[in-house]
Design a protein around this motif. Structure first.
Motif, mmCIF file in Angstrom:
data_model
loop_
_atom_site.group_PDB
_atom_site.id
_atom_site.type_symbol
_atom_site.label_atom_id
_atom_site.label_comp_id
_atom_site.label_asym_id
_atom_site.label_seq_id
_atom_site.Cartn_x
_atom_site.Cartn_y
_atom_site.Cartn_z
ATOM 1 N N LEU A 37 38.898 46.884 35.194
ATOM 2 C CA LEU A 37 39.106 46.454 36.788
ATOM 3 C C LEU A 37 40.396 46.350 37.211
ATOM 4 C CD1 LEU A 37 37.454 42.682 36.166
ATOM 5 C CD2 LEU A 37 36.539 44.782 36.954
ATOM 6 N N GLU A 38 40.477 46.939 38.276
ATOM 7 C CA GLU A 38 41.654 47.612 39.274
ATOM 8 C C GLU A 38 42.164 46.293 40.172
ATOM 9 O OE1 GLU A 38 40.477 51.050 41.115
ATOM 10 O OE2 GLU A 38 42.408 51.222 42.270
ATOM 11 N N TYR A 39 43.262 45.890 39.793
ATOM 12 C CA TYR A 39 43.604 44.856 40.954
ATOM 13 C C TYR A 39 44.930 45.473 41.698
ATOM 14 C CZ TYR A 39 40.830 40.767 39.367
ATOM 15 O OH TYR A 39 40.002 40.184 38.899
ATOM 16 N N HIS A 40 45.143 45.198 43.046
ATOM 17 C CA HIS A 40 46.230 45.637 43.682
ATOM 18 C C HIS A 40 47.039 44.115 43.941
ATOM 19 C CE1 HIS A 40 43.829 49.139 43.945
ATOM 20 N NE2 HIS A 40 45.107 49.774 44.023
ATOM 21 N N LYS A 41 47.174 43.840 45.379
ATOM 22 C CA LYS A 41 47.895 42.689 45.521
ATOM 23 C C LYS A 41 47.025 41.365 45.369
ATOM 24 C CE LYS A 41 48.858 44.633 49.950
ATOM 25 N NZ LYS A 41 49.427 44.114 51.258
ATOM 26 N N PRO A 89 33.750 43.515 25.969
ATOM 27 C CA PRO A 89 35.482 43.846 26.397
ATOM 28 C C PRO A 89 35.645 43.800 28.039
ATOM 29 C CG PRO A 89 34.403 45.652 25.061
ATOM 30 C CD PRO A 89 33.350 44.744 25.187
ATOM 31 N N VAL A 90 36.686 43.680 28.604
ATOM 32 C CA VAL A 90 36.796 43.907 29.846
ATOM 33 C C VAL A 90 38.511 44.346 29.934
ATOM 34 C CG1 VAL A 90 37.042 41.275 30.629
ATOM 35 C CG2 VAL A 90 36.633 43.298 32.326
ATOM 36 N N VAL A 91 38.841 45.063 30.705
ATOM 37 C CA VAL A 91 40.210 45.466 30.631
ATOM 38 C C VAL A 91 40.663 44.989 32.050
ATOM 39 C CG1 VAL A 91 41.763 47.400 30.735
ATOM 40 C CG2 VAL A 91 39.807 47.326 29.266
ATOM 41 N N LEU A 92 41.823 44.732 32.312
ATOM 42 C CA LEU A 92 42.536 43.999 33.617
ATOM 43 C C LEU A 92 43.823 45.383 33.863
ATOM 44 C CD1 LEU A 92 43.168 40.557 33.691
ATOM 45 C CD2 LEU A 92 41.181 41.524 34.440
ATOM 46 N N THR A 93 43.558 45.871 34.906
ATOM 47 C CA THR A 93 44.567 46.479 35.540
ATOM 48 C C THR A 93 45.260 46.019 36.597
ATOM 49 O OG1 THR A 93 43.547 48.530 36.333
ATOM 50 C CG2 THR A 93 43.865 48.854 34.030
ATOM 51 N N PHE A 94 46.643 46.197 37.110
ATOM 52 C CA PHE A 94 47.258 45.919 38.159
ATOM 53 C C PHE A 94 47.996 47.332 38.663
ATOM 54 C CE2 PHE A 94 46.476 42.140 36.084
ATOM 55 C CZ PHE A 94 45.979 40.969 37.150
ATOM 56 N N ASP A 95 47.729 47.660 39.972
ATOM 57 C CA ASP A 95 48.653 49.007 40.063
ATOM 58 C C ASP A 95 49.615 48.362 41.444
ATOM 59 O OD1 ASP A 95 46.654 50.222 38.903
ATOM 60 O OD2 ASP A 95 46.012 51.603 40.619
ATOM 61 N N ASP A 96 50.747 49.212 41.414
ATOM 62 C CA ASP A 96 51.797 49.254 42.517
ATOM 63 C C ASP A 96 52.939 48.236 42.467
ATOM 64 O OD1 ASP A 96 50.016 51.150 43.440
ATOM 65 O OD2 ASP A 96 49.092 50.012 45.157
ATOM 66 N N ALA A 136 46.948 42.708 29.834
ATOM 67 C CA ALA A 136 46.612 43.418 31.068
ATOM 68 C C ALA A 136 47.568 44.514 31.097
ATOM 69 C CB ALA A 136 46.793 42.565 32.281
ATOM 70 N N THR A 137 47.186 45.593 31.831
ATOM 71 C CA THR A 137 47.951 46.689 32.143
ATOM 72 C C THR A 137 48.585 46.937 33.410
ATOM 73 O OG1 THR A 137 46.757 47.870 30.430
ATOM 74 C CG2 THR A 137 48.372 49.384 31.766
ATOM 75 N N PHE A 138 49.899 47.174 33.565
ATOM 76 C CA PHE A 138 50.571 47.050 34.760
ATOM 77 C C PHE A 138 51.157 48.390 35.098
ATOM 78 C CE2 PHE A 138 50.292 42.623 33.649
ATOM 79 C CZ PHE A 138 50.353 41.909 35.046
ATOM 80 N N PHE A 139 50.456 49.137 36.154
ATOM 81 C CA PHE A 139 50.858 50.328 36.874
ATOM 82 C C PHE A 139 52.030 50.367 37.617
ATOM 83 C CE2 PHE A 139 46.673 51.231 34.566
ATOM 84 C CZ PHE A 139 47.179 52.137 33.635
ATOM 85 N N VAL A 140 53.131 50.458 37.057
ATOM 86 C CA VAL A 140 54.220 49.907 37.945
ATOM 87 C C VAL A 140 54.720 51.219 38.889
ATOM 88 C CG1 VAL A 140 54.847 48.134 36.557
ATOM 89 C CG2 VAL A 140 55.954 50.279 36.132
ATOM 90 N N ARG A 264 37.473 53.394 37.102
ATOM 91 C CA ARG A 264 37.770 51.911 37.218
ATOM 92 C C ARG A 264 36.738 51.344 38.501
ATOM 93 N NH1 ARG A 264 44.115 51.005 37.529
ATOM 94 N NH2 ARG A 264 44.004 53.011 38.897
ATOM 95 N N ILE A 265 36.923 50.120 38.301
ATOM 96 C CA ILE A 265 36.084 48.988 39.325
ATOM 97 C C ILE A 265 37.134 48.210 40.086
ATOM 98 C CG2 ILE A 265 34.473 47.461 39.681
ATOM 99 C CD1 ILE A 265 33.100 48.237 36.884
ATOM 100 N N GLN A 266 37.214 48.526 41.355
ATOM 101 C CA GLN A 266 38.202 47.807 42.451
ATOM 102 C C GLN A 266 37.764 46.289 42.347
ATOM 103 O OE1 GLN A 266 38.588 49.942 45.802
ATOM 104 N NE2 GLN A 266 39.138 51.789 44.932
ATOM 105 N N ALA A 267 38.595 45.498 41.818
ATOM 106 C CA ALA A 267 38.386 44.234 41.741
ATOM 107 C C ALA A 267 38.148 43.364 42.860
ATOM 108 C CB ALA A 267 39.356 43.309 40.738
ATOM 109 N N ILE A 268 37.565 43.681 43.887
ATOM 110 C CA ILE A 268 37.159 42.987 45.095
ATOM 111 C C ILE A 268 36.190 42.458 45.173
ATOM 112 C CG2 ILE A 268 38.763 44.413 46.803
ATOM 113 C CD1 ILE A 268 36.589 46.184 47.343
ATOM 114 N N GLU A 269 35.711 41.396 45.900
ATOM 115 C CA GLU A 269 34.499 40.451 45.907
ATOM 116 C C GLU A 269 32.996 41.411 45.650
ATOM 117 O OE1 GLU A 269 34.975 37.295 45.865
ATOM 118 O OE2 GLU A 269 32.614 36.989 45.250
#
Ligand SMILES: [Zn+2]
Length: 319
Positions: A37-41, A89-96, A136-140, A264-269
């Motif tokens: 999963l790919e989260y942004h803000k 398993p599910v993976v959390l990622t956060f971009d930006d 979770a993974t933070f892509f900074v 990845r899957i964008q984590a929006i509704e």
């Protein structure tokens, strides 16, 4: 006659309930797909690239209730899926590295993690449900314009990276300032990667940055430029290159898994709902753990779908 009908209905109901009870946990299938999963803000209001704190918290609850458990991206890449049997398993990622992902606030003179930032929400959730896992993974972005420069509190930037690393979260490369790598020559691409890694390692010496998320999902002319190399005195090596879309990822044990193109899957509704329902409709496609990290349990007759270069310590079991 009516009594007979009632008895018949009752018997049918009992049979249905019994068959559900007998079903037990889903059968293991470690060739199934995994959501990255790919989260942004994480902020208000809900928008295309924003998930509200409430919705993020609800995502965690939904995933937990449906049998998903967090696994680190690096662990997944290593084929180390140490989860209870029957879970996925599910993976959390956060971009930006936007502020709502990780914010410190002062309360009564003490510094604490904002309970409405993603890290605060995840930490609180895992305190209640430790078995969910905390990773979770933070892509900074170390040199983006504010507010995307390392979560936007310069005085705490290094401290945040140190916290993430010490606490078992992962830090990934997202280039220095979100460069569109398709537009640049090799030297610029490599410098973007090397400078970003050097900046992370100034805060967390010797931290091994193992993954890269491509800004805008844009590949450079040659993927080799971002996989590994040395630039400006910094040597980097990425075990996986992540895209910004593409659906559920292949199992890391599958031959079809491509570490240079991890979707990845964008984590929006809309996307989340789609994929959660997709796995409900297609249970055979879902990665289900067998509970033993040293055993890879696969459906009978599917050995030809396994990767040829599986780590030697893994034992294959067909079910
Ligand atoms: Zn980005």
């Amino acid at each position: 006659m009516r009594l007979l009908l009632v008895l018949l209905l009752l018997a049918t109901a009992i049979l249905i309930v019994a068959s559900f009870a007998a079903a037990g946990p889903p059968a293991p299938n470690e060739l199934g797909r995994v959501m990255v999963l790919e989260y942004h803000k994480i902020d208000e209001p809900e928008e295309r690239w924003t998930r509200t704190p409430e919705n993020f918290r609800r995502d965690l609850e939904t995933l937990y209730a449906r049998g998903y458990r967090l696994v680190g991206l690096n662990a997944l890449l290593d084929g180390r899926v140490a989860l209870p049997a029957g879970t996925t398993p599910v993976v959390l990622t956060f971009d930006d590295s936007s502020p709502g992902q990780f914010r410190y606030v002062e309360r009564n003179g003490a510094l604490e993690i904002d309970p409405r930032s993603a890290v605060g929400i995840l930490e609180a959730f895992v305190r209640e449900k430790p078995e969910f896992g905390r990773v979770a993974t933070f892509f900074v972005l170390p040199a983006a314009d504010p507010p995307n420069r390392l979560f936007n509190q310069p005085e705490y930037a290094a401290r945040k990276l140190q916290f993430l690393a010490e606490r078992g979260y992962e830090i990934g490369n997202h280039t220095l300032w979100h460069a569109n790598l398709a537009r640049y020559p090799e030297s610029t691409v490599r410098a973007q990667i090397a400078d970003a890694q050097a900046s992370i390692q100034r805060a967390v010496p010797d931290y091994r940055v193992r993954t890269l998320a491509l800004p805008h999902g844009a590949y450079p002319k040659s993927v080799a430029w971002v996989k590994s190399g040395t630039a400006k005195g910094v040597t980097y090596h990425h075990d996986a290159i992540l895209m910004v879309a593409g659906g559920a990822a292949r199992s890391p044990f599958a031959r079809a898994f491509d570490a240079t193109r991890v979707p990845r899957i964008q984590a929006i509704e809309r996307e989340l709902r789609y994929w959660l329902e997709w796995f409900e409709r297609n249970p055979g496609e879902r990665f289900v753990s067998d509970g033993d990290p040293d055993v890879v349990t696969i459906p009978a007759g599917s050995r030809d779908r396994l990767r040829l270069d599986l780590p030697k310590h893994l034992r294959i079991v067909e079910r």
